[in-house]
Design a protein around this motif. Structure first.
Motif, short mmCIF file in Angstrom:
data_model
loop_
_atom_site.label_atom_id
_atom_site.label_comp_id
_atom_site.label_asym_id
_atom_site.label_seq_id
_atom_site.Cartn_x
_atom_site.Cartn_y
_atom_site.Cartn_z
N SER A 59 -11.91 0.39 -2.25
CA SER A 59 -11.13 0.75 -3.44
C SER A 59 -9.64 0.91 -3.09
CB SER A 59 -11.68 2.03 -4.07
OG SER A 59 -11.63 3.11 -3.15
N ASP A 60 -9.22 0.37 -1.94
CA ASP A 60 -7.83 0.34 -1.48
C ASP A 60 -7.22 1.71 -1.24
OD1 ASP A 60 -7.68 -2.40 -1.23
OD2 ASP A 60 -6.94 -2.70 -3.27
N ARG A 61 -8.04 2.63 -0.78
CA ARG A 61 -7.57 3.97 -0.43
C ARG A 61 -7.46 4.04 1.09
NH1 ARG A 61 -7.65 9.56 -1.62
NH2 ARG A 61 -9.06 10.74 -0.32
N TYR A 72 0.82 -1.21 0.00
CA TYR A 72 0.00 0.00 0.00
C TYR A 72 0.86 1.27 0.00
CZ TYR A 72 -3.98 -2.99 0.88
OH TYR A 72 -4.95 -3.94 0.76
N THR A 107 -0.57 4.52 -1.85
CA THR A 107 -1.75 5.09 -1.21
C THR A 107 -1.40 5.62 0.18
OG1 THR A 107 -4.09 4.78 -0.71
CG2 THR A 107 -2.67 2.90 -0.33
N GLU A 141 -11.39 13.31 4.37
CA GLU A 141 -12.37 12.21 4.44
C GLU A 141 -13.24 12.25 5.69
OE1 GLU A 141 -13.14 10.13 2.15
OE2 GLU A 141 -11.49 10.44 0.75
N THR A 197 -10.31 1.58 2.35
CA THR A 197 -11.62 1.45 1.71
C THR A 197 -11.62 0.24 0.77
OG1 THR A 197 -11.04 2.80 -0.20
CG2 THR A 197 -11.94 3.95 1.74
#
Length: 177
Positions: free
Chosen positions: A77-79, A15, A18, A109, A75
């Motif tokens: 969506s891999d965020r 990750y 991100t 967010e 998330t």
């Protein structure tokens, strides 16, 4: 209502991009980075990940510190939208103004339900560690965090006033299934 479904993951090199975006977004905001572990510069990500792993194992932690576990809130969506640091026990400082769980949601967010979700998921992790009574704190002016803690079962205890005059509100959550 949560904008996207989320999960907690152990920090991972998979990750990297991100996480760097998460870190840089926080830097641009100029806000204090919470929890403290996200202020650790991640550009040498392998070193940062090794540091987090040593903390979790209790290896080479500074005197007066306790073992802790760090997770990223990701998330579907891999965020990465948040991070949490879970202290395995409390020392005097943590009892007064740190608590078992310190979490933060990416500045852009907030207001999407992620605060409630990160605390809810973190309580599951503390149960896995055998922590059945969890202390969670917030600054007295942080209305959003107070609401998140109460929404997750927090019962307010006596406040703590730090040496700089900052008032820390302390909440206990009974953490049994």
């Amino acid at each position: 209502m949560v904008k996207e479904n989320v999960r907690l993951i152990k920090p991972s090199g998979a990750y990297k991009d991100t996480y760097l975006a998460f870190y840089e977004d926080w830097l641009r905001s100029g806000e204090l980075m919470v929890p403290w572990v996200i202020s650790k510069e991640p550009y040498a990500l392998d070193e940062m990940l090794a540091f987090l792993q040593r903390n979790e194992q209790g290896i080479d932690i500074p005197e007066g510190w306790v073992k802790d576990s760090t997770y990223w809130l990701v998330t579907e969506s891999d965020r990465i939208v948040g991070a949490v640091n879970i202290r395995h026990e409390l020392n005097d400082k943590l009892f007064n103004s740190g608590g078992h769980i310190g979490y933060g949601i990416r500045p852009g967010e907030r207001g999407n339900g992620y605060g409630s979700e990160i605390l809810r998921l973190s309580l599951e992790k503390t149960r896995e560690l055998g922590i059945t009574r969890v202390l969670v704190v917030c600054d007295s002016m942080n209305d959003s965090s107070r609401r998140v803690i109460i929404r997750n079962g927090g019962i307010q205890d006596e406040d703590y006033v730090e040496s700089n005059g900052n008032v820390v509100e302390r909440f206990w959550i009974e953490n049994v299934e």
